[in-house]
Design a protein around this motif. Sequence first.
Motif, PDB file in Angstrom:
ATOM      1  N   ARG A  93       0.844  -1.214   0.000  1.00 11.53           N
ATOM      2  CA  ARG A  93       0.000   0.000   0.000  1.00 11.53           C
ATOM      3  C   ARG A  93       0.866   1.246   0.000  1.00 11.53           C
ATOM      4  O   ARG A  93       0.617   2.200  -0.747  1.00 11.53           O
ATOM      5  CB  ARG A  93      -0.948  -0.018   1.192  1.00 11.53           C
ATOM      6  CG  ARG A  93      -2.166  -0.898   1.010  1.00 11.53           C
ATOM      7  CD  ARG A  93      -3.252  -0.562   2.006  1.00 11.53           C
ATOM      8  NE  ARG A  93      -2.833  -0.812   3.381  1.00 11.53           N
ATOM      9  CZ  ARG A  93      -2.971  -1.981   4.008  1.00 11.53           C
ATOM     10  NH1 ARG A  93      -3.506  -3.013   3.378  1.00 11.53           N
ATOM     11  NH2 ARG A  93      -2.572  -2.125   5.258  1.00 11.53           N
ATOM     12  N   ALA A  94       1.890   1.243   0.857  1.00 17.04           N
ATOM     13  CA  ALA A  94       2.779   2.400   0.921  1.00 17.04           C
ATOM     14  C   ALA A  94       3.572   2.551  -0.379  1.00 17.04           C
ATOM     15  O   ALA A  94       3.723   3.659  -0.901  1.00 17.04           O
ATOM     16  CB  ALA A  94       3.725   2.260   2.112  1.00 17.04           C
ATOM     17  N   ALA A  95       4.063   1.432  -0.924  1.00 14.75           N
ATOM     18  CA  ALA A  95       4.846   1.487  -2.159  1.00 14.75           C
ATOM     19  C   ALA A  95       3.989   1.950  -3.328  1.00 14.75           C
ATOM     20  O   ALA A  95       4.439   2.734  -4.177  1.00 14.75           O
ATOM     21  CB  ALA A  95       5.448   0.114  -2.448  1.00 14.75           C
ATOM     22  N   ARG A  96       2.754   1.483  -3.382  1.00 11.85           N
ATOM     23  CA  ARG A  96       1.853   1.863  -4.476  1.00 11.85           C
ATOM     24  C   ARG A  96       1.616   3.375  -4.475  1.00 11.85           C
ATOM     25  O   ARG A  96       1.651   4.026  -5.521  1.00 11.85           O
ATOM     26  CB  ARG A  96       0.536   1.110  -4.334  1.00 11.85           C
ATOM     27  CG  ARG A  96      -0.294   1.021  -5.592  1.00 11.85           C
ATOM     28  CD  ARG A  96      -1.501   0.134  -5.369  1.00 11.85           C
ATOM     29  NE  ARG A  96      -1.128  -1.262  -5.197  1.00 11.85           N
ATOM     30  CZ  ARG A  96      -1.420  -2.010  -4.140  1.00 11.85           C
ATOM     31  NH1 ARG A  96      -2.095  -1.494  -3.130  1.00 11.85           N
ATOM     32  NH2 ARG A  96      -1.049  -3.263  -4.086  1.00 11.85           N
ATOM     33  N   SER A  97       1.394   3.930  -3.309  1.00  5.93           N
ATOM     34  CA  SER A  97       1.184   5.371  -3.197  1.00  5.93           C
ATOM     35  C   SER A  97       2.449   6.138  -3.595  1.00  5.93           C
ATOM     36  O   SER A  97       2.384   7.143  -4.313  1.00  5.93           O
ATOM     37  CB  SER A  97       0.775   5.715  -1.765  1.00  5.93           C
ATOM     38  OG  SER A  97       0.654   7.100  -1.587  1.00  5.93           O
ATOM     39  N   ARG A  98       3.584   5.640  -3.153  1.00  3.33           N
ATOM     40  CA  ARG A  98       4.854   6.310  -3.454  1.00  3.33           C
ATOM     41  C   ARG A  98       5.155   6.259  -4.948  1.00  3.33           C
ATOM     42  O   ARG A  98       5.551   7.254  -5.554  1.00  3.33           O
ATOM     43  CB  ARG A  98       5.966   5.650  -2.647  1.00  3.33           C
ATOM     44  CG  ARG A  98       7.330   6.294  -2.795  1.00  3.33           C
ATOM     45  CD  ARG A  98       8.304   5.781  -1.744  1.00  3.33           C
ATOM     46  NE  ARG A  98       8.436   4.321  -1.778  1.00  3.33           N
ATOM     47  CZ  ARG A  98       7.931   3.489  -0.864  1.00  3.33           C
ATOM     48  NH1 ARG A  98       7.242   3.976   0.161  1.00  3.33           N
ATOM     49  NH2 ARG A  98       8.107   2.197  -0.965  1.00  3.33           N
ATOM     50  N   PHE A  99       4.962   5.096  -5.577  1.00  3.86           N
ATOM     51  CA  PHE A  99       5.252   4.959  -6.997  1.00  3.86           C
ATOM     52  C   PHE A  99       4.275   5.761  -7.849  1.00  3.86           C
ATOM     53  O   PHE A  99       4.648   6.287  -8.907  1.00  3.86           O
ATOM     54  CB  PHE A  99       5.225   3.495  -7.412  1.00  3.86           C
ATOM     55  CG  PHE A  99       6.366   2.678  -6.864  1.00  3.86           C
ATOM     56  CD1 PHE A  99       7.586   3.263  -6.582  1.00  3.86           C
ATOM     57  CD2 PHE A  99       6.216   1.326  -6.614  1.00  3.86           C
ATOM     58  CE1 PHE A  99       8.646   2.522  -6.074  1.00  3.86           C
ATOM     59  CE2 PHE A  99       7.258   0.573  -6.116  1.00  3.86           C
ATOM     60  CZ  PHE A  99       8.474   1.167  -5.843  1.00  3.86           C
TER      61      PHE A  99
END
Length: 489
Positions: free
Chosen positions: A372-378
């Motif tokens: 979830r965090a990576a998806r938002s960051r990317f």
Amino acid sequence: MQKTRPILAWETLLDIARTDAPAPLRERVEHALRRAIDDGHLVPGSALPPSRTLAENLGVSRWVITEAYGQLVAEGVLDARAGSVTRVAAPTLSERMPPPHPPSDHPAPTATPVDARFDLRPGLPDLRATPRARWGSAVKAALSSIADRDLAAAHPGGYAPARQAVSDYLGRSRHVATTADRVVITHGASDGMSILARELRRQGHRAILVEDPSWPRLRDIAQTHGLRTIPIPVDDDGIDVEALAAASVRTGARVALLTPAHQFPVGAALSPARREQVIAWAHAVDGLIIEDDYDAEFRYDRRPIAALQRLAPDRVALIGSLSKSVSPALGLGWMVLPHGLNPEHSPAMPSLIDQAALAHFLVRGDLERHLRAARSRFRRRRAALLDALRAELPDASISGIAAGMHLLLELPAGADAAELARRGRDHGLALTPLRRYEDVSRRPEALVLGYGNLDDTLVSAATAALATLLRARSETPVASVRSERTLTG
């Protein structure tokens, strides 16, 4: 003398029988110690065993060892002081210095610098965001929870809790239709491909249909195991199924390696119509589809689509890993096998502790929190990169759906992507030409820009450096190319 605690090298094997001619024991021990040092088995600072201990290990008299030690100390190879252990001496300054010229006439190979300031290599997640604490906690939990009997037990296909955790995770996140007994834990997608290729060869297959362009590693593995790779073109809707079927008839190939969720490097998703067509092809030829679930977790314009495997669990073998979603350093992945395909299990399974940690990492929801965090960051990073590219190269053609960790930048007519990549090293840019991933297809010159491991604070500077590099190639402005097209899938 080092002040740090020495490296104990008491278990180093010394071959005193290896010699070019008969020699006294003392000389043979000296030669064996020198070889161990020259070969790197005994590194500077290593503490050698006491003379009495080494004499017992080698079956010689203590006098032989003390004489050998004494000779090597006199030569400066070993370092011995009263009241301390005998150690391998540190090299002198001249020994540390590299030779002024390489020992070979062949130039040293050049590789993309991993320490480039602007890391635009594809296929890498955000290494700064590796969830070290969560993974460490999962390892700790694994160590305390593994039953004693499991530590020495055989686990064909993988540790049962890990297989169940992967089955549950894939069921809810990718809608994969499977049970734990059809899951095999692997070292990653490459390991899974190796297992499948070996089994396919054993079953009599001699060729495999592959996307072109595509990630070369899995193609290479297939070829290593005796499968001829047959390239099939890819367009904005994914693999050309008509071309795939025609090649299947022409060559007899009944296995296809696909990336339906997010094709690398074109960046397309296999369209719904073609998903149905490729499944129909597999049924018609009694074939198998190997679904590489490449960075399927990262979709920014909608929820990730279900795995192709769900449409035909009896015709699709799915391979996946944590390499793109978390870190390649973990060395963990999985396969979901259709019934009837039961390859021999890899003789080198991931360690039991790593598999147990994977189970905890999945069951506790740590992977999904990380995603979830990576998806938002990317999503934010991709948007920032697109904005910067539009500003610096307003007429450039950019393609790829809103997914994954890379996009495709088509270059102006006459540009050479490989040459740009070489020149980019001098500007701190790690660039990858599209040609690297092509077999026979010859698409327009392009760069595959990865943003997974690109520092957010450097997006604008990286784009400016790339634009400067492009403008410097010619006095002709970077123009006369298609406008940006953002694909949907």
